[in-house]
Every structure is written in structure tokens, then in C-alpha cells.
Design a protein around this motif. Structure first.
Motif, mmCIF file in Angstrom:
data_model
loop_
_atom_site.group_PDB
_atom_site.id
_atom_site.type_symbol
_atom_site.label_atom_id
_atom_site.label_comp_id
_atom_site.label_asym_id
_atom_site.label_seq_id
_atom_site.Cartn_x
_atom_site.Cartn_y
_atom_site.Cartn_z
ATOM 1 N N ASP A 193 2.497 4.736 1.721
ATOM 2 C CA ASP A 193 2.497 5.157 2.956
ATOM 3 C C ASP A 193 2.147 7.013 2.924
ATOM 4 N N LEU A 200 11.999 2.756 -9.511
ATOM 5 C CA LEU A 200 11.975 1.806 -8.880
ATOM 6 C C LEU A 200 11.336 0.299 -9.474
ATOM 7 N N GLN A 225 5.532 -3.667 5.344
ATOM 8 C CA GLN A 225 4.354 -3.621 4.990
ATOM 9 C C GLN A 225 4.137 -5.385 4.909
ATOM 10 N N VAL A 277 23.186 -10.130 5.170
ATOM 11 C CA VAL A 277 23.428 -11.592 4.795
ATOM 12 C C VAL A 277 24.304 -11.317 3.586
ATOM 13 N N PHE A 312 16.436 -10.185 8.533
ATOM 14 C CA PHE A 312 17.790 -9.612 8.758
ATOM 15 C C PHE A 312 17.556 -7.888 8.311
ATOM 16 N N SER A 329 9.143 -1.748 1.992
ATOM 17 C CA SER A 329 8.383 -2.969 1.576
ATOM 18 C C SER A 329 8.365 -3.908 2.722
ATOM 19 N N ALA A 330 9.364 -4.088 3.269
ATOM 20 C CA ALA A 330 9.452 -5.089 4.398
ATOM 21 C C ALA A 330 8.505 -4.856 5.440
ATOM 22 N N THR A 334 20.296 -2.398 8.827
ATOM 23 C CA THR A 334 20.370 -1.152 9.490
ATOM 24 C C THR A 334 18.643 -0.881 9.935
ATOM 25 N N VAL A 383 15.079 -10.821 4.110
ATOM 26 C CA VAL A 383 16.296 -10.201 3.765
ATOM 27 C C VAL A 383 15.918 -8.523 3.588
ATOM 28 N N ALA A 392 14.724 -4.566 5.610
ATOM 29 C CA ALA A 392 13.690 -4.169 6.397
ATOM 30 C C ALA A 392 13.311 -2.658 6.004
ATOM 31 N N LYS A 402 17.725 7.892 5.663
ATOM 32 C CA LYS A 402 16.949 7.072 5.191
ATOM 33 C C LYS A 402 15.441 7.181 5.184
ATOM 34 N N ARG A 403 14.861 6.699 4.119
ATOM 35 C CA ARG A 403 13.268 6.862 4.249
ATOM 36 C C ARG A 403 12.626 6.651 5.412
ATOM 37 N N GLY A 410 0.958 -1.035 -0.115
ATOM 38 C CA GLY A 410 -0.049 0.087 -0.027
ATOM 39 C C GLY A 410 0.932 1.149 -0.041
ATOM 40 N N THR A 412 14.515 -6.554 -0.956
ATOM 41 C CA THR A 412 16.127 -5.545 -0.956
ATOM 42 C C THR A 412 16.126 -4.514 -2.000
ATOM 43 N N GLY A 413 14.857 -4.042 -2.221
ATOM 44 C CA GLY A 413 14.806 -2.878 -2.906
ATOM 45 C C GLY A 413 15.001 -2.851 -4.562
ATOM 46 N N PHE A 414 15.202 -1.792 -5.041
ATOM 47 C CA PHE A 414 15.400 -1.833 -6.465
ATOM 48 C C PHE A 414 16.841 -0.956 -6.908
HETATM 49 P P1 NAP Z 1 15.043 -0.576 0.451
HETATM 50 O O1 NAP Z 1 14.121 0.659 1.064
HETATM 51 O O2 NAP Z 1 15.848 -0.194 -0.573
HETATM 52 O O3 NAP Z 1 15.364 -1.452 1.329
HETATM 53 C C1 NAP Z 1 16.151 -2.766 1.121
HETATM 54 C C2 NAP Z 1 16.562 -3.321 2.104
HETATM 55 O O4 NAP Z 1 17.257 -4.234 2.098
HETATM 56 C C3 NAP Z 1 17.244 -2.575 3.366
HETATM 57 O O5 NAP Z 1 16.672 -2.839 4.617
HETATM 58 C C4 NAP Z 1 18.396 -2.798 3.007
HETATM 59 O O6 NAP Z 1 19.537 -2.892 4.318
HETATM 60 C C5 NAP Z 1 18.316 -4.407 2.969
HETATM 61 N N1 NAP Z 1 19.543 -5.218 2.294
HETATM 62 C C6 NAP Z 1 20.036 -5.308 1.162
HETATM 63 N N2 NAP Z 1 21.145 -6.108 0.850
HETATM 64 C C7 NAP Z 1 21.081 -6.769 2.090
HETATM 65 C C8 NAP Z 1 21.956 -7.712 2.579
HETATM 66 N N3 NAP Z 1 22.713 -8.310 1.931
HETATM 67 N N4 NAP Z 1 21.634 -8.323 3.831
HETATM 68 C C9 NAP Z 1 20.635 -7.601 4.604
HETATM 69 N N5 NAP Z 1 20.051 -6.654 4.292
HETATM 70 C C10 NAP Z 1 19.945 -6.168 3.009
HETATM 71 O O7 NAP Z 1 13.731 -1.342 -0.384
HETATM 72 P P2 NAP Z 1 12.222 -1.255 -0.345
HETATM 73 O O8 NAP Z 1 11.799 -1.589 1.076
HETATM 74 O O9 NAP Z 1 11.651 -2.435 -1.662
HETATM 75 O O10 NAP Z 1 11.620 0.023 -0.636
HETATM 76 C C11 NAP Z 1 12.315 0.813 -1.797
HETATM 77 C C12 NAP Z 1 11.398 2.056 -1.939
HETATM 78 O O11 NAP Z 1 10.208 1.785 -2.674
HETATM 79 C C13 NAP Z 1 11.222 2.839 -0.803
HETATM 80 O O12 NAP Z 1 12.381 3.588 -0.404
HETATM 81 C C14 NAP Z 1 10.032 3.738 -1.268
HETATM 82 O O13 NAP Z 1 10.521 4.771 -2.054
HETATM 83 C C15 NAP Z 1 9.283 2.790 -2.342
HETATM 84 N N6 NAP Z 1 8.243 2.028 -1.381
HETATM 85 C C16 NAP Z 1 7.252 3.055 -1.058
HETATM 86 C C17 NAP Z 1 6.273 2.418 -0.336
HETATM 87 C C18 NAP Z 1 5.211 3.207 -0.197
HETATM 88 O O14 NAP Z 1 4.286 2.925 0.961
HETATM 89 N N7 NAP Z 1 4.873 4.444 -0.616
HETATM 90 C C19 NAP Z 1 6.103 1.105 0.063
HETATM 91 C C20 NAP Z 1 7.153 0.225 -0.461
HETATM 92 C C21 NAP Z 1 8.243 0.687 -1.271
HETATM 93 P P3 NAP Z 1 20.233 -1.537 4.572
HETATM 94 O O15 NAP Z 1 19.135 -0.380 4.890
HETATM 95 O O16 NAP Z 1 21.540 -1.689 5.321
HETATM 96 O O17 NAP Z 1 20.782 -0.981 3.112
#
Ligand code: NAP
Length: 480
Positions: free
Chosen positions: A52, A135, A181, A308, A196, A178-179, A199, A173, A175, A284-285, A50, A333-335
Motif C-alpha cells: 500500500d 513481521l 487485501q 473470537v 470478525f 492483510s485482511a 476493531t 479473523v 480486519a 492503528k495503521r 500487494g 491475525t498479524g505477526f
Molecule cells: P494486523 O494489522 O496486526 O491485524 C491483525 C488483525 O487481527 C486485527 O484486526 C486484530 O484486531 C485481529 N485479531 C487478532 N486477534 C483476534 C481475535 N481473537 N478476534 C478477532 N480479531 C482478532 O495484521 P496484518 O493485517 O497481517 O498486518 C500486519 C502488518 O503487516 C501491517 O500493519 C503492515 O505493517 C504489514 N502489512 C503491510 C501491507 C502493505 O500493503 N504494505 C499489507 C499487509 C500487511 P484488533 O485490531 O482489535 O487487535
């Protein structure tokens, strides 16, 4: 009439298409690699997905939706909204689905873009709009063994809906946004969940609530009431964006709210210490959830504060060398946010590659125009993402600016428009000086290119961007 091709069909692409169509620029086509419109809101179907940002603001200003079921709509409802807007404005029939753009080359003699698709077919357009977002390319951690795992594993943006966590040991992996949620949903079912968290993040309460029938009735009968709500949310978010700095008053208030939220839901001092960030708030966000902390406090959930470093056939190894055997791994792990347009082979004047031009990180005048790449318009480009606020507001401002460019081209019978190097450099100098002193330089985050340059974010509130893009400055461009 100028022919315009738009890559993508998410919020950004539709904002541009609607704006241009409404201004009478109708020679439009959109190319979508997938089979539906919606961009990230089509792809991210993980449980709990969803937004935020409250929906009255996370929507087009000219398409308020009186029927949102809750203040923070979930993915399905947001996706349905995008589809409805695209249908209503006649954009959907302009989309060619299953058309993945892999290359775009500027033909100087013909003054048009030659776009190549994955099936090697081509198309030509006078103006090319990139709306591929920041993203849209899921990123797995670049560590050994990811392919070797024999259990179930997938990325949050490619959720495996046939996966049932019941009775299983599951590793998450990451936090991030996305995680927070999907973790509460996995925590309900999994026998054991290990998160895991390399940060810790600042997490604020989410003032979510369902809209009652009378709210929806009121919004419909008296649209001004929803506009007032939208305006109020916008004003609050503007302050929030200005306060993304611990040294500011709002920043201190935000931090106090986040710490109180943590203290309220997590009483175990060990877990509380694990979840307490050690960097300035806003770097960070900032995340919003009422369910994440309670989920982590459940007895079947463990938080490991290590990254990890390796995946084995049966589990993951953390950076302390401990092996964790699990049945499934979910990567939150994001994008590849720094990719911008680099996954498309874009060639500009004199055979110059956009990827080369952006080797040290992407930059563009107003986030939209790149010298050496005439007739290329980029939406949600460099330095247009937000640390707080609605990206839809930014996309609309970009669309309005692009429309002025097209208006001027047609009025002056120009074939090409290209931002001057001086204009781009001056813009970038000013932006960089603001970004260098921003909170985003103080920790690792996805807003930064490996060169150190903050390439993703616009510094601060959205109003200044709307102001900067409101009136086209023709002298910033060469028109020919
Ligand atoms: P993210 O914010 O980039 O988070 C990636 C997570 O993976 C971080 O916690 C990162 O840790 C971790 N990670 C990466 N490699 C790892 C490893 N080897 N071991 C352990 N942890 C590892 O990705 P996301 O949660 O998908 O969100 C991306 C963006 O999408 C958001 O910032 C936002 O702009 C958008 N989004 C928006 C919403 C919304 O509600 N509007 C919802 C979801 C996503 P570190 O922090 O230590 O790097």
C-alpha cells in the motif's frame, strides 16, 4: 577483511549486502531459513497481496524499476524485483538457503560471533547483522481450540493455495492490512463470509492505476521522470506521516477522506456504524483499499464486531458467546511484531541475553546498536517501523550507517565496536518523549510492547531519520 554475516534475505538484508559490497566489503554471507530471497514478499502470497506504498517509492533509490506494471505493485512483482536486485548485485550467490539461525553468542576473547543453526552446525563472523524484520513470524490468536478445528484453517501469511472457497462458509479473523487485501477475493467465491472485526480501521482510497506502455517507455528513456514521481510520492508521504494525529491539520484531512470513503461505499447505516472507528486516526495503521468496503457490503458477507475467543471443532465462538459454524477459518491475525530478535537466542558480553535486556520492550541506538552486544547491527530494529512511508527508505539509511561503521573499523583496524550505554540512553530518552505524546499511545496496536513501550515505530516522517543516520558519530561508540 572483516567477515560479516547477515541473518535474512529480505529487503533489509539485501539493502545492507548491496551497500557493503559496493563499498568493497566483500567477505559477506547471508543466512536464509527459507529457499528463496524476499522475506515477507516471498511468504505473503495471499490473493490480493500487494503493497500500500506506491512502488516508485517502495524500491531502492539506486534501483528504480521503470517496468512496474502498476503504481501499487502486487506481491509477485515485488518479489521478482527483490530477486532481480539480489541477482544484479551478486547477492544471491552469497545466500545459504535452508539455514535457520537459532542462536548467536559473542565470544569475548576471540572478538567474534558464533552463530548456531537449526541443524546444530555453527559459523563464526566478526560482525553480525540481523535482518529478520518485524513481521516475519505469523501469529495465530492465543485462544483455546485453534488446533481442534476439523475444517480448513490457515494464517494469511501461510496461504493454502489448494483451498477453494466456492460454496463454503468461511470465517476471517481480523480486519487489518492483510485482511483488507484478501477479503475481497474470498467474498467473490465464498457462499458465506463472516469477517470478525474486533476493531474498525480507518480506510482510505488507494490511488492505484496501471502504468501504460508509454509510462514505462518514458521512465526507461528518461529516468528523471520516474525520479520526479518518486520524489513527489515521498513528499506526500512525509506529510501523511506528520499528520498521523487527529489534532493536526493533515490528520483532520485524512480522517475526512476516510469517512467520505466509507460513506461512498457503505450506505447501510448498520454496517456503516460497524465500520466507523472509535479511536483517533493514525493510532492503528491507516489502511488503503478500493475493494474492501464494497466487498463487505455484498449480501453474502457479514461483519461481526466481536473478537473470537474460542475455536471449536466446527466453528468459532465470539466474545458475545455466539457460535458461528463454518467450513474454513482464515486468520488475518498479524505477526509477533514485538518478538524482534527474541526468537534467536542472542548472548552478549558477560553471558547477557538480548531477550533479558529487552524484557520491557526492545530499544536500540538509532534502532541498530545495543550496548552489551558488540559487533551486532540490527536492521529494521526497534523504533524503525513507519506509520506511513516507505520502509525501504529507512532500510537504505540504516545500511548506509552500517557501512560507515564497517569502513571505520577497517580503517582503524578495530576488532570491536559497541554503542555506549550513555549514547543509547540519551537517544532513547529523546525518542521516548516523542513517542509518549504520539497518537500510538491512545489505543491498542501492534506497535506497543505489553509494558506499554512503543517499540516498533519511528516517530513521524522519514527525513529526520535519514538525517540522524547520515553521519556516523564515532563518540557514541567504543572502538577497540
Ligand atoms: P494486523 O494489522 O496486526 O491485524 C491483525 C488483525 O487481527 C486485527 O484486526 C486484530 O484486531 C485481529 N485479531 C487478532 N486477534 C483476534 C481475535 N481473537 N478476534 C478477532 N480479531 C482478532 O495484521 P496484518 O493485517 O497481517 O498486518 C500486519 C502488518 O503487516 C501491517 O500493519 C503492515 O505493517 C504489514 N502489512 C503491510 C501491507 C502493505 O500493503 N504494505 C499489507 C499487509 C500487511 P484488533 O485490531 O482489535 O487487535
Amino acid at each position: 577483511m572483516t567477515s560479516i554475516g547477515i541473518i535474512g534475505s529480505g529487503f533489509g538484508a539485501i539493502a545492507v549486502a548491496v551497500e557493503l559490497k559496493r563499498a568493497g566489503h566483500t567477505d559477506l554471507r547471508l543466512w536464509e531459513r527459507s529457499h528463496d530471497v524476499g522475506g515477507v514478499w516471498r511468504d505473503n502470497t495471499y490473493p490480493g497481496a500487494g503493497c500500500d506504498v506506491p512502488s516508485p517509492l517502495y524500491s531502492y533509490s539506486y534501483e528504480p524499476n521503470s517496468q512496474w506494471t502498476r503504481r501499487y505493485a502486487l506481491q509477485e512483482e515485488i518479489h521478482a524485483y527483490i530477486r532481480a536486485v539480489a541477482d544484479k548485485h551478486g547477492v544471491t550467490p552469497l545466500v545459504r538457503f535452508g539455514a535457520e539461525v537459532v542462536a548467536a553468542a559473542w565470544d569475548e576473547d576471540a572478538a567474534h560471533w558464533v552463530v548456531t543453526f537449526a541443524d546444530r552446525t555453527t559459523s563464526t563472523v566478526d560482525l553480525l547483522v540481523s535482518a529478520v524484520g518485524q513481521l516475519s513470524r505469523p501469529k495465530l490468536p492465543g485462544i483455546d481450540g485453534v488446533e481442534s478445528f476439523t475444517g480448513t484453517s490457515f494464517h494469511s501469511a501461510e496461504w493454502n493455495h489448494s483451498f477453494d472457497a466456492s460454496g463454503k462458509r468461511v470465517a476471517v479473523v481480523g480486519a487489518g492490512a492483510s485482511a483488507v487485501q484478501f477479503v475481497p477475493h474470498l467474498a467473490k467465491d465464498a457462499e458465506q463470509l463472516v469477517v470478525f472485526q474486533r476493531t474498525a480501521n480507518y480506510l482510505m482510497p488507494k490511488p492505484d492505476k496501471p502504468y501504460k506502455a508509454w509510462h514505462r517507455g518514458l521512465f526507461k528513456a528518461l529516468p528523471v521522470t520516474q525520479r520526479i514521481e518518486r520524489g513527489g510520492i515521498w513528499a506526500i508521504m512525509e506529510q501523511f506521516a506528520r499528520g498521523l494525529d487527529e489534532r493536526s491539520k493533515v490528520g483532520r484531512i485524512n480522517k475526512a477522506i476516510a469517512m467520505r470513503h466509507l460513506g461512498k461505499h457503505v450506505t447501510d447505516p448498520v454496517l456503516k456504524a460497524k465500520l466507523t472507528p472509535d479511536y483517533p486516526i493514525g493510532c492503528k495503521r491507516i489502511l488503503f483499499s478500493n475493494e474492501f468496503y464494497p466487498a463487505l457490503a455484498q449480501p453474502n458477507v457479514d461483519v461481526v464486531t466481536h473478537g473470537v475467543t474460542r475455536v471449536t471443532t466446527t466453528g468459532v465462538v465470539d466474545d458475545a458467546g455466539t457460535e458461528h459454524e463454518v467450513d474454513a477459518i482464515v486468520y488475518g491475525t498479524g505477526f509477533d511484531a514485538q518478538d524482534f530478535l527474541e526468537s534467536i537466542d542472542v548472548t552478549g558480553v558477560g553471558g547477557q541475553k538480548l531477550a533479558t535486556h529487552w524484557t520491557d520492550g526492545a530499544h536500540a541506538y538509532l534502532g541498530m546498536y545495543v550496548p552489551g552486544f558488540p559487533n551486532l547491527l540490527v536492521t529494521y530494529g526497534p523504533n524503525t517501523n513507519l506509520g506511513g512511508g516507505s520502509i525501504i527508505y529507512m532500510l537504505e539509511a540504516q545500511a548506509r550507517h552500517m557501512r560507515q561503521v564497517v569502513d571505520r573499523m577497517e580503517a582503524g583496524s578495530y576488532r570491536t565496536v559497541e554503542v555506549t550505554e550513555e549514547a543509547e540512553r540519551a537517544y532513547d530518552r529523546d525518542l521516548t518523549s516523542q513517542l509518549d505524546s504520539s497518537v500510538w499511545s491512545s489505543c491498542d496496536n501492534w506497535y506497543r510492547h505489553p509494558s506499554g513501550r512503543i517499540t516498533s515505530n519511528w516517530p513521524g516522517a522519514t527525513r529526520p531519520f535519514a538525517r540522524a543516520t547520515k553521519h556516523l558519530q564515532p563518540e557514541a561508540f567504543t572502538w577497540a
